[in-house]
Every structure is written in structure tokens, then in C-alpha cells.
Design an enzyme around this catalytic site. Structure first.
Site, short mmCIF file in Angstrom:
data_model
loop_
_atom_site.label_atom_id
_atom_site.label_comp_id
_atom_site.label_asym_id
_atom_site.label_seq_id
_atom_site.Cartn_x
_atom_site.Cartn_y
_atom_site.Cartn_z
N HIS A 205 0.80 -1.22 0.00
CA HIS A 205 0.00 0.00 0.00
C HIS A 205 0.84 1.29 0.00
O HIS A 205 0.90 1.99 -0.99
CB HIS A 205 -0.94 0.00 1.21
CG HIS A 205 -1.86 -1.19 1.25
ND1 HIS A 205 -2.80 -1.44 0.27
CD2 HIS A 205 -1.97 -2.20 2.15
CE1 HIS A 205 -3.46 -2.56 0.57
NE2 HIS A 205 -2.98 -3.03 1.70
O1 RIB Z 1 -4.95 0.17 4.38
C1 RIB Z 1 -3.55 0.23 4.30
C2 RIB Z 1 -3.00 1.32 5.15
O2 RIB Z 1 -3.29 1.06 6.53
C3 RIB Z 1 -1.46 1.43 5.08
O3 RIB Z 1 -1.08 2.76 5.22
C4 RIB Z 1 -1.00 0.63 6.27
O4 RIB Z 1 0.28 1.08 6.76
C5 RIB Z 1 -2.07 0.95 7.26
O5 RIB Z 1 -1.76 2.20 7.84
#
Ligand code: RIB
Ligand code: CA
Length: 308
Positions: free
Chosen positions: A235
């Protein structure tokens, strides 16, 4: 060179995003931490540890310990001890300390000094507080490239991605203020997948840092399929990768709203793509990514860094 600020809730993917962002052409001037993946103490400690791991001498500032309008909700249960689960080797405990100045004042000072691009990889609480306190500084925000939300389905709930679920009011504040947002939502990050072989590729580098990174990659790959692991969306690094290789992404205008009142949909980002016919654009949305090429480049940087 343009100045860069990172706002993060360091867990593993934030750590990778930091490792990427510091290799961009931007000058990284500061990092702020926020409650999200885990508590503020842990996200701050993990951020300091990530900076030490990468030899990154950049000031780290503690930000918000609570979202704007709800109780803190972390995912430490999923992410393992301290929000930084590992198959073995832990990140060395940081020797460096966070600055005395809090993140809100530090980010305000940085914006007073001139234009800033912001990479946000956690809930947007700190940025909303800065904009609420000093709306006059909005013009100095060149862009907020953030990992959060989704133009399709959620991950923390069926409708909401974790970062926007954790503090939906903060995104609403930034949208209402007209902040220059470019969203890297789950619709995009699910196109950038870290694979099982990437753990082995990292381990082959053979250094202590490679071992540490491989053990964290391995834990991340096993977040869902505990036994054998499975490819997982990367992500935060997807948003950071945009700072290095924008040509590998397609960005579109959208009219975005964030749901604040829905019983089942609070934190959902609703992205109207029929702009301008059905809504005035108020944000940009990353829509496609050359995922394999991006992963190749991410691993090139990570293995190079680990080999030093
Ligand atoms: O949904 C993914 C996000 O949530 C990313 O930023 C991960 O680090 C968590 O913070
Ligand atoms: Ca994050």
C-alpha cells in the site's frame, strides 16, 4: 529540488515507503508520526528505527495520539508486536529520539519556510490539524500524495480502507479546505503486489539488514495466509513510488466525498469519475499502476540499500 515531508503511522509498508521516498529527487525535510497501525509511541519508535535502518538523518516529530472525532482504532492485533511483526529479526531499537517540537508546529514551520510536497501514509489527522490552524498555508502545499481510501471496496470494513476509517473527519477537513489531494487508494495499491519470492530475493542479499527486511517481508506476506503466505498489496510504497516514477501511473480527476455518518460505510471514499458532468473535480485519483515494473524497481532499491 522540491522539499518533501512524510506523515506516517509506521508499520512495515510505511517503512518501505520511507526507504523509497528518501531515494527520490525530493529533499526530505521532516517526518511526522500519527496513531494508526499502532499507538503513537509505537509508530514514532518504528519511524525512528526505520530512519536509523536506512541511515536517514531527518528530524522526526510526534503528531496526534488520537483522531479528530473518535477513539483511536489500531490494527496492532493484525500487524504483530508493536505494529512491526517479523518472522524473526526485529528492527534494532532506535538510539535516536523524536524532536521536542510537536509535529503540528514543525509542519507549520516547514510550510512557513516555503512550498512542500507531503507524502501521507497513515490517517490524515496531523495534516487536518495544520490546515485547520493555518489555512493561510494551504498555498504552500504543492501536493498531498496519500495512501488511503478506495474507489472500490475497503479492507478494514467492506466499504472503508483503514487510514480513512481511522480518521474520516481528517480527510473531510482536507477536502473541504480544497487541499491538493492525490489519492492512492486500494483500487490502485492492489495492482502493486509483493510476491512470495521477494522474501527469498531479499534474504539472498545476505547482510544483517537484508535478514531484518526479509523477516518483515515474510511476516507481511503471511498477514492473511498464516502458513504459506500469499501475494499482498504493497500500500504505502505505491504512493511513495509515484514520487520516483510518476510515468508508471495513470491519474484522473475525480469528485471525492468521504462518508462520515454511515452505520456500515463510515470512512468510505466515494469517487465520482463522471466529472465534470456529474461533479466538480476536488481531488486526483490514481487509477492504474504498472505493478510488476514498480515492484521490480522497489526491490531493486531495497536490495541495493540492504547490500550496503
Ligand atoms: O490500508 C492500508 C494502510 O493502513 C497502510 O497505510 C498501512 O500502513 C495501514 O496504515
Ligand atoms: Ca501506513
Amino acid at each position: 529540488m522540491s522539499r518533501l515531508w512524510i506523515d506516517c503511522d509506521t508499520g512495515f509498508d510505511d517503512l518501505v515507503a520511507i526507504g523509497l521516498a528518501c531515494r527520490s529527487d525530493y529533499t526530505l525535510v521532516g517526518i511526522s508520526t500519527v496513531v494508526g497501525n499502532t499507538t503513537l509511541d509505537n509508530t514514532t519508535r518504528n519511524t525512528l528505527a526505520a530512519c536509523e535502518l536506512f541511515g536517514l538523518d531527518v528530524p522526526v516529530y510526534r503528531g496526534a495520539a488520537r483522531p479528530l472525532a473518535q477513539e483511536p482504532q489500531t490494527i496492532e492485533g493484525l500487524l504483530g508486536e508493536g505494529g512491526m511483526g517479523t518472522r524473526g529479526k526485529k528492527l534494532p531499537a532506535p538510539k535516536w529520539q523524536a524532536e521536542k517540537k510537536n509535529a503540528i508546529c514543525a509542519l507549520i514551520n516547514a510550510l512557513e519556510e516555503g512550498p512542500l510536497t507531503i507524502l501521507a501514509t497513515g490517517p490524515l489527522t496531523n495534516l487536518a490539524m495544520v490546515v485547520n490552524l493555518r489555512p493561510d498555508l494551504l498555498d504552500n502545499i504543492e501536493s498531498i500524495v496519500f495512501m488511503g481510501g478506495s474507489a472500490t471496496t475497503g479492507n478494514h470494513t467492506a466499504a472503508a480502507e483503514f487510514n480513512t476509517f481511522a480518521d474520516p473527519e481528517s480527510l473531510s477537513v482536507l477536502l473541504s479546505a480544497g487541499a491538493p489531494l492525490t489519492m492512492f487508494g486500494l483500487n490502485l495499491t492492489r495492482q502493486v503486489m509483493i510476491q512470495l519470492h521477494h522474501e527469498d530475493d531479499m534474504r539472498k542479499v545476505g547482510t544483517e539488514m537484508a535478514e531484518i527486511l526479509a523477516d518483515h517481508i515474510g511476516f507481511y506476506l503471511r498477514l492473511v495466509e498464516k502458513e504459506n503466505g500469499k501475494p499482498m498489496a504493497l500500500h504505502d510504497p505505491s504512493a511513495a513510488a509515484y514520487l520516483l516514477w510518476p510515468e508508471l501511473f495513470e491519474i484522473a480527476d475525480t469528485h471525492m466525498e468521504v462518508e462520515l455518518a454511515g452505520t456500515h460505510t463510515r470512512g468510505e471514499t466515494v469517487c465520482e469519475m463522471r466529472v465534470p458532468r456529474k461533479g466538480e473535480p476536488n481531488a486526483k485519483l490514481a487509477v492504474t499502476a504498472q505493478g510488476e515494473k514498480i515492484m521490480e524497481k522497489v526491490m531493486e532499491i531495497l536490495t541495493e540499500t540492504a547490500a550496503k
